[in-house]
Design an enzyme around this catalytic site. Sequence first.
Site, PDB file in Angstrom:
ATOM      1  N   VAL A 146      36.867  50.759  34.389  1.00  0.00           N
ATOM      2  CA  VAL A 146      35.347  49.188  33.242  1.00  0.00           C
ATOM      3  C   VAL A 146      33.725  49.601  34.869  1.00  0.00           C
ATOM      4  CG1 VAL A 146      35.333  47.259  33.279  1.00  0.00           C
ATOM      5  CG2 VAL A 146      37.502  48.018  32.607  1.00  0.00           C
TER       6      VAL A 146
ATOM      7  N   GLY B  19      36.991  44.450  36.336  1.00  0.00           N
ATOM      8  CA  GLY B  19      37.667  46.017  36.595  1.00  0.00           C
ATOM      9  C   GLY B  19      39.190  45.260  36.903  1.00  0.00           C
ATOM     10  N   HIS B  20      39.877  44.263  37.386  1.00  0.00           N
ATOM     11  CA  HIS B  20      41.368  43.963  37.679  1.00  0.00           C
ATOM     12  C   HIS B  20      41.983  43.281  36.135  1.00  0.00           C
ATOM     13  CE1 HIS B  20      39.808  44.090  42.237  1.00  0.00           C
ATOM     14  NE2 HIS B  20      40.547  45.054  42.264  1.00  0.00           N
TER      15      HIS B  20
ATOM     16  N   ASP C  52      39.486  55.362  41.073  1.00  0.00           N
ATOM     17  CA  ASP C  52      40.312  55.725  42.414  1.00  0.00           C
ATOM     18  C   ASP C  52      40.782  56.971  41.892  1.00  0.00           C
ATOM     19  OD1 ASP C  52      39.227  54.247  44.344  1.00  0.00           O
ATOM     20  OD2 ASP C  52      40.471  52.720  42.918  1.00  0.00           O
TER      21      ASP C  52
ATOM     22  N   HIS D  78      38.181  41.038  39.800  1.00  0.00           N
ATOM     23  CA  HIS D  78      36.688  41.137  39.002  1.00  0.00           C
ATOM     24  C   HIS D  78      37.269  41.361  37.613  1.00  0.00           C
ATOM     25  CE1 HIS D  78      37.577  45.770  40.075  1.00  0.00           C
ATOM     26  NE2 HIS D  78      36.533  45.416  41.080  1.00  0.00           N
TER      27      HIS D  78
ATOM     28  N   GLN E 175      46.187  51.333  55.513  1.00  0.00           N
ATOM     29  CA  GLN E 175      44.750  52.640  54.059  1.00  0.00           C
ATOM     30  C   GLN E 175      43.594  52.558  54.731  1.00  0.00           C
ATOM     31  OE1 GLN E 175      45.756  50.033  50.901  1.00  0.00           O
ATOM     32  NE2 GLN E 175      44.121  51.057  49.675  1.00  0.00           N
TER      33      GLN E 175
ATOM     34  N   ARG F 191      40.825  54.191  36.747  1.00  0.00           N
ATOM     35  CA  ARG F 191      40.838  55.768  36.718  1.00  0.00           C
ATOM     36  C   ARG F 191      39.750  56.145  38.367  1.00  0.00           C
ATOM     37  NH1 ARG F 191      42.038  59.176  32.216  1.00  0.00           N
ATOM     38  NH2 ARG F 191      40.253  60.446  32.502  1.00  0.00           N
TER      39      ARG F 191
ATOM     40  N   MET G 145      43.697  45.044  46.451  1.00  0.00           N
ATOM     41  CA  MET G 145      43.518  44.164  47.442  1.00  0.00           C
ATOM     42  C   MET G 145      42.849  43.021  47.096  1.00  0.00           C
ATOM     43  SD  MET G 145      43.895  47.749  50.252  1.00  0.00           S
ATOM     44  CE  MET G 145      41.613  47.923  49.638  1.00  0.00           C
ATOM     45  N   GLY G 146      42.824  42.545  45.887  1.00  0.00           N
ATOM     46  CA  GLY G 146      42.400  41.141  45.722  1.00  0.00           C
ATOM     47  C   GLY G 146      40.982  41.445  45.409  1.00  0.00           C
TER      48      GLY G 146
HETATM   49  O1  PAF Z   1      43.316  50.853  44.693  1.00  0.00           O
HETATM   50  C1  PAF Z   1      43.734  49.289  45.345  1.00  0.00           C
HETATM   51  O2  PAF Z   1      43.311  48.645  45.757  1.00  0.00           O
HETATM   52  C2  PAF Z   1      44.633  49.769  46.641  1.00  0.00           C
HETATM   53  O3  PAF Z   1      44.868  51.484  47.488  1.00  0.00           O
HETATM   54  C3  PAF Z   1      46.391  49.630  46.328  1.00  0.00           C
HETATM   55  C4  PAF Z   1      46.618  50.378  44.905  1.00  0.00           C
HETATM   56  C5  PAF Z   1      46.892  48.422  45.778  1.00  0.00           C
HETATM   57  C6  PAF Z   1      46.803  49.874  47.314  1.00  0.00           C
HETATM   58  O4  PAF Z   1      46.845  48.965  48.330  1.00  0.00           O
END
Ligand code: PAF
Length: 312
Positions: free
Chosen positions: A180, A40-41, A154, A38, A65, A152, A34-35
């Site tokens: 992370v 972690g991504h 989430d 950081h 969501q 992980r 979702m942008g």
């Molecule tokens: O974890 C997230 O960033 C979001 O829930 C995802 C998996 C991109 C779905 O919108």
Amino acid sequence: MMANLTKATTASSFRDLLSRARSRGASVGFVPTMGALHEGHCALVDEARRRCDFVAVSVFVNPTQFAPGEDFARYPRNVERDEGVCRQAGVDVLFVPSVGEMYPDGDDTKISAGALAEVMCGPLRPGHFEGVATVVTKLLALAGPCTAVFGRKDYQQLQIIKRIVTDLHLPVAVVGHPIVRDSDGLAKSSRNVYLSPDERRRALAIPRALARAARAFSEGERRVEVLLRGAHQLLDPAASSIDYVTVAHPTNLKPLAPEGCVEGTALLAVAMRVGATRLIDNIVLGEDPAPLTESNGRWSAPNQSNPASEAQ
Ligand code: PAF
């Protein structure tokens, strides 16, 4: 690493770019986000890059969501910065669709996340996992055969996505990447920017509680009640409110009875608010390393040995 980043804003161009990569013989890695990217991504992108020849990232703040009253409007957004991060991380395709592109005719078609959504965050965030399940299914349908990497942190989301991929026979390998953390132990999250310095200090109770449980577990403690009590001792004074602290089965997420004992491994998961910010974190006892170590009342980060990701 710099890559030749191509930005796609339409579903069809995203689909075409990935199928063209596959037709050239490249394996495709995909990191849905979702942008507000950081480190972690970036670790998820590195994992995708390690496993695949061609890497795509999506940035889409998915409205379905967020429950009414949640932070959809103020969720951090900075696509220009995200684009720079992706370029730097060697991403090949960045998919940034609009809401209209992802939901061209509204959101009548929904994916139900089933029993896995009925525990932990599910009852507290009505519709959240249905929104996640729906958007991830759409994104994976567009991406096609690929390796999709999720964090992980989430954990419940990850289990739901694995289940969708299995049940719908999607041609996707799902990889769960270890959490992370910052050097003080706090799990990286786009929502950490909401924390004031005092709230951030209080939030450290979370990795400390997980670390305490990991240590007790490694010393042989299996009583659910004792593991929960140890976590609450650190969490209760720090939290503004606690949504849940649970010891649960690591795959079906069913909570273990407090009077019972852990057999094998178990998920210890926490969701709580510090100030107005909702934070989640978890550890799989008997599987994950402790996020911190404690010695004479002082907490420090263990030497990170880059724990392995798990693939479905
Ligand atoms: O974890 C997230 O960033 C979001 O829930 C995802 C998996 C991109 C779905 O919108």
